[in-house]
Design an enzyme around this catalytic site. Structure first.
Site, PDB file in Angstrom:
ATOM      1  N   SER A 136       0.799  -1.119   0.073  1.00 47.32           N
ATOM      2  CA  SER A 136       0.066  -0.004  -0.011  1.00 47.32           C
ATOM      3  C   SER A 136       0.936   1.365   0.162  1.00 47.32           C
ATOM      4  O   SER A 136       1.665   1.617   0.946  1.00 47.32           O
ATOM      5  CB  SER A 136      -0.947   0.006   1.097  1.00 47.32           C
ATOM      6  OG  SER A 136      -1.576   1.216   1.416  1.00 47.32           O
ATOM      7  N   LYS A 162      -0.924  -1.031  -4.400  1.00 43.01           N
ATOM      8  CA  LYS A 162      -2.182  -0.371  -4.111  1.00 43.01           C
ATOM      9  C   LYS A 162      -1.781   1.172  -3.927  1.00 43.01           C
ATOM     10  O   LYS A 162      -0.887   1.318  -3.198  1.00 43.01           O
ATOM     11  CB  LYS A 162      -2.890  -0.875  -2.798  1.00 43.01           C
ATOM     12  CG  LYS A 162      -3.732   0.031  -2.200  1.00 43.01           C
ATOM     13  CD  LYS A 162      -4.511  -0.487  -0.899  1.00 43.01           C
ATOM     14  CE  LYS A 162      -4.630   0.231   0.412  1.00 43.01           C
ATOM     15  NZ  LYS A 162      -5.398  -0.398   1.354  1.00 43.01           N
ATOM     16  N   LYS A 164      -2.845   4.937  -2.704  1.00 41.23           N
ATOM     17  CA  LYS A 164      -3.761   5.939  -2.113  1.00 41.23           C
ATOM     18  C   LYS A 164      -4.217   7.067  -2.980  1.00 41.23           C
ATOM     19  O   LYS A 164      -3.200   7.691  -3.620  1.00 41.23           O
ATOM     20  CB  LYS A 164      -3.208   6.379  -0.737  1.00 41.23           C
ATOM     21  CG  LYS A 164      -2.845   5.196   0.269  1.00 41.23           C
ATOM     22  CD  LYS A 164      -4.096   4.878   1.108  1.00 41.23           C
ATOM     23  CE  LYS A 164      -3.845   4.116   2.093  1.00 41.23           C
ATOM     24  NZ  LYS A 164      -4.956   3.730   2.744  1.00 41.23           N
ATOM     25  N   ASP A 189      -7.013   3.167  -3.389  1.00 37.83           N
ATOM     26  CA  ASP A 189      -7.742   3.427  -2.075  1.00 37.83           C
ATOM     27  C   ASP A 189      -8.062   4.736  -1.521  1.00 37.83           C
ATOM     28  O   ASP A 189      -6.948   5.732  -1.408  1.00 37.83           O
ATOM     29  CB  ASP A 189      -6.937   2.577  -0.897  1.00 37.83           C
ATOM     30  CG  ASP A 189      -7.842   2.706   0.575  1.00 37.83           C
ATOM     31  OD1 ASP A 189      -8.546   3.233   0.677  1.00 37.83           O
ATOM     32  OD2 ASP A 189      -7.122   2.342   1.538  1.00 37.83           O
ATOM     33  N   GLU A 214     -11.156   1.027  -3.206  1.00 31.17           N
ATOM     34  CA  GLU A 214     -11.404   0.814  -1.934  1.00 31.17           C
ATOM     35  C   GLU A 214     -11.904   2.005  -1.340  1.00 31.17           C
ATOM     36  O   GLU A 214     -11.543   3.052  -1.606  1.00 31.17           O
ATOM     37  CB  GLU A 214     -10.162   0.330  -1.379  1.00 31.17           C
ATOM     38  CG  GLU A 214     -10.191  -0.056   0.170  1.00 31.17           C
ATOM     39  CD  GLU A 214      -8.759  -0.509   0.584  1.00 31.17           C
ATOM     40  OE1 GLU A 214      -7.920  -0.696   0.086  1.00 31.17           O
ATOM     41  OE2 GLU A 214      -8.521  -0.689   1.965  1.00 31.17           O
ATOM     42  N   ASP A 239     -13.699  -1.133   2.705  1.00 32.87           N
ATOM     43  CA  ASP A 239     -12.741  -1.123   4.050  1.00 32.87           C
ATOM     44  C   ASP A 239     -13.770  -0.441   5.090  1.00 32.87           C
ATOM     45  O   ASP A 239     -14.272  -1.507   6.133  1.00 32.87           O
ATOM     46  CB  ASP A 239     -11.590  -0.503   3.881  1.00 32.87           C
ATOM     47  CG  ASP A 239     -10.398  -0.401   4.809  1.00 32.87           C
ATOM     48  OD1 ASP A 239     -10.995  -0.797   6.107  1.00 32.87           O
ATOM     49  OD2 ASP A 239      -9.448   0.046   4.629  1.00 32.87           O
ATOM     50  N   LYS A 263     -10.098  -6.502   7.493  1.00 32.55           N
ATOM     51  CA  LYS A 263      -8.770  -6.011   8.600  1.00 32.55           C
ATOM     52  C   LYS A 263      -9.191  -6.881  10.113  1.00 32.55           C
ATOM     53  O   LYS A 263     -10.394  -6.557  10.423  1.00 32.55           O
ATOM     54  CB  LYS A 263      -8.788  -4.537   8.755  1.00 32.55           C
ATOM     55  CG  LYS A 263      -7.864  -4.004   7.508  1.00 32.55           C
ATOM     56  CD  LYS A 263      -7.973  -2.311   7.841  1.00 32.55           C
ATOM     57  CE  LYS A 263      -7.277  -1.953   6.598  1.00 32.55           C
ATOM     58  NZ  LYS A 263      -7.425  -0.324   6.799  1.00 32.55           N
ATOM     59  N   GLY A 291      -4.290  -3.970   6.278  1.00 39.04           N
ATOM     60  CA  GLY A 291      -3.357  -3.834   7.248  1.00 39.04           C
ATOM     61  C   GLY A 291      -3.452  -2.586   7.781  1.00 39.04           C
ATOM     62  O   GLY A 291      -4.115  -1.596   7.252  1.00 39.04           O
TER      63      GLY A 291
HETATM   64  O1  OSB Z   1      -6.919   2.063   4.425  1.00 37.38           O
HETATM   65  O2  OSB Z   1      -6.042   0.429   4.302  1.00 37.38           O
HETATM   66  C1  OSB Z   1      -6.130   1.480   4.785  1.00 37.38           C
HETATM   67  C2  OSB Z   1      -3.177   2.236   6.907  1.00 37.38           C
HETATM   68  C3  OSB Z   1      -3.714   3.085   7.966  1.00 37.38           C
HETATM   69  C4  OSB Z   1      -5.250   3.450   7.784  1.00 37.38           C
HETATM   70  C5  OSB Z   1      -6.044   2.956   6.733  1.00 37.38           C
HETATM   71  C6  OSB Z   1      -5.430   2.121   5.637  1.00 37.38           C
HETATM   72  C7  OSB Z   1      -3.870   1.931   5.939  1.00 37.38           C
HETATM   73  C8  OSB Z   1      -3.234   0.970   4.915  1.00 37.38           C
HETATM   74  C9  OSB Z   1      -1.834   0.455   5.197  1.00 37.38           C
HETATM   75  O3  OSB Z   1      -3.331   1.121   3.794  1.00 37.38           O
HETATM   76  C10 OSB Z   1      -1.646  -0.774   4.814  1.00 37.38           C
HETATM   77  C11 OSB Z   1      -0.549  -1.585   5.403  1.00 37.38           C
HETATM   78  O4  OSB Z   1      -0.660  -1.954   6.890  1.00 37.38           O
HETATM   79  O5  OSB Z   1       0.327  -1.881   4.775  1.00 37.38           O
HETATM   80 MG    MG Z   2      -8.341   1.064   2.954  1.00 39.59          MG
END
Ligand code: OSB
Ligand code: MG
Length: 372
Positions: A136, A162, A164, A189, A214, A239, A263, A291
């Site tokens: 991510s 992934k 953001k 995401d 996402e 999510d 999660k 995660g």
């Molecule tokens: O939306 O998936 C999410 C981390 C903190 C808060 C929200 C998210 C995330 C991640 C981290 O995308 C993914 C990881 O732990 O590698």
């Molecule tokens: Mg997410």
């Protein structure tokens, strides 16, 4: 089984590099490490991976600390239980606060799996000897820098990227990434950064053959996501909106999503994660494991979850070295050529390094059975 002692430790680790989402930037993280000890001296470990701020979900590190110390811990200490569902029944009156619950429940699952001498993956019903790992990547203002980061992770073998996204860093960024990498597994995401007014913008992502988008809309919505899904070819993945098996069922019935990010923290623990998995597996809906930048304890639990048969997409379960210089567990959770091996030792299969936990602990409290 009876718990005679629970230790809560607020452990802080620096991040290798800052992580930015549509809502925050972080350069270190503090998670609550939960150590449980049974009457016969067996120990289990869990991790409460709540963000420090309420920008991803309503919980924060401090609300988790409060719930664990003042409610969840006292509700379970000294009481007799056999299965994890008996244990969680002790706190069934506690609404929400899933990150807090997950830390305690994970420690008890580890304890029980160790007591039975089985790996956590087998305890859950996992079937895979290794899991495919994705990364991510946070929002970067500079697309060239983002392409470098992607290149670095692809060349170390990661199986899926992934990105953001957020307003101003969405369609054009994805276009450039797709142009550079026409064939990779790619998903985005939005962490709730859009509304139904953005349907045209989100529909523009359809041309990039994304695995999924996402949580584009509000953190607590499933109705508008159903309207959005009807307008998109790209599968919507929820999510933030999914906290339980019941939420997952409702979202699927409404066709609010076609994929679910499971999660462990967000759904209150490993047993609920498995229930959502089982529901989706029965219905042929793909799931993957999200995660929360877990330290090694929570990360090892995620690896066990990913070994369940319905986890068909690579998860956000990278090696801990993506985030931290030093892991809290031995061996560290690492990916090799884009795969993480599911450990075969009992419980989490990675031993918490107590010295390292102690040296990074900022605050601790011990709760004991029969001590007010
Ligand atoms: O939306 O998936 C999410 C981390 C903190 C808060 C929200 C998210 C995330 C991640 C981290 O995308 C993914 C990881 O732990 O590698
Ligand atoms: Mg997410």
């Amino acid at each position: 089984m009876r718990l005679r002692r629970i230790d809560l430790k607020l452990v802080r680790l620096p991040l290798v590099r800052p992580f930015r989402t549509s809502s925050s930037v972080k350069d270190h993280l503090a998670h609550i490490v939960v150590r449980v000890e049974s009457d016969d001296g067996l120990v289990g470990w869990g991790e409460c991976a709540s963000p420090s701020d309420p920008y991803y979900c309503p919980e924060t590190t401090e609300t988790c600390w409060h719930l664990l110390r003042d409610f969840l811990g006292p509700l379970v200490l000294g009481r007799e239980w056999e299965a994890i569902d008996d244990l969680t029944a002790f706190y069934r009156l506690v609404k929400g606060n899933n990150f807090a619950k997950a830390g305690l429940e994970m420690a008890c699952c580890d304890l029980l799996a160790r007591a039975e001498g089985v790996p956590l993956a087998a305890f859950l019903g996992g079937v895979r000897p290794r899991i495919a790992s994705g990364v991510s990547l946070g929002i970067e203002d500079d697309t060239a820098a983002l392409l470098d980061t992607i290149e670095r992770h692809l060349s170390s073998g990661y199986k899926r990227i992934k990105l953001k996204i957020g307003p101003g860093r969405d369609v054009e960024v994805v276009r450039e990434v797709r142009r550079a990498y026409p064939d990779i597994l790619l998903q985005v995401d939005a962490n709730s950064a859009y509304t139904l007014n953005d349907i045209d913008l989100l529909r523009a992502l359809d041309e990039f053959d994304l695995l999924l988008i996402e949580q584009p809309l509000a953190h607590d919505d499933i109705i508008d996501h159903a309207r959005l899904q009807a307008a998109l070819r790209t599968p919507v993945c929820l999510d933030e909106s999914i906290h339980s098996e019941a939420d997952a069922r409702k979202a699927l019935e409404l066709d609010a999503c076609r994929v679910i990010n499971i999660k462990v923290s967000r759904v209150g623990g490993l047993m609920e994660a498995r229930r959502i998995h089982d529901l989706c597996f029965t219905r042929g809906v793909p799931v993957w494991c999200g995660g929360m930048h877990e330290f090694g304890i929570g990360r090892a639990a995620n690896v066990a979850v990913c070994s369940l048969p319905g986890f068909v997409f690579p998860g956000d379960v990278s090696g801990s070295d993506k985030y931290y210089l030093q892991d809290l567990v031995d061996p560290p959770v690492l990916a090799h050529d884009g795969y993480v091996t599911v450990p075969t030792g009992p419980g989490l299969g990675h031993e918490p390094i107590e010295d390292r936990i102690v040296s990074n602990t900022r605050r601790e409290v011990t709760l004991e059975a029969g001590v007010a």
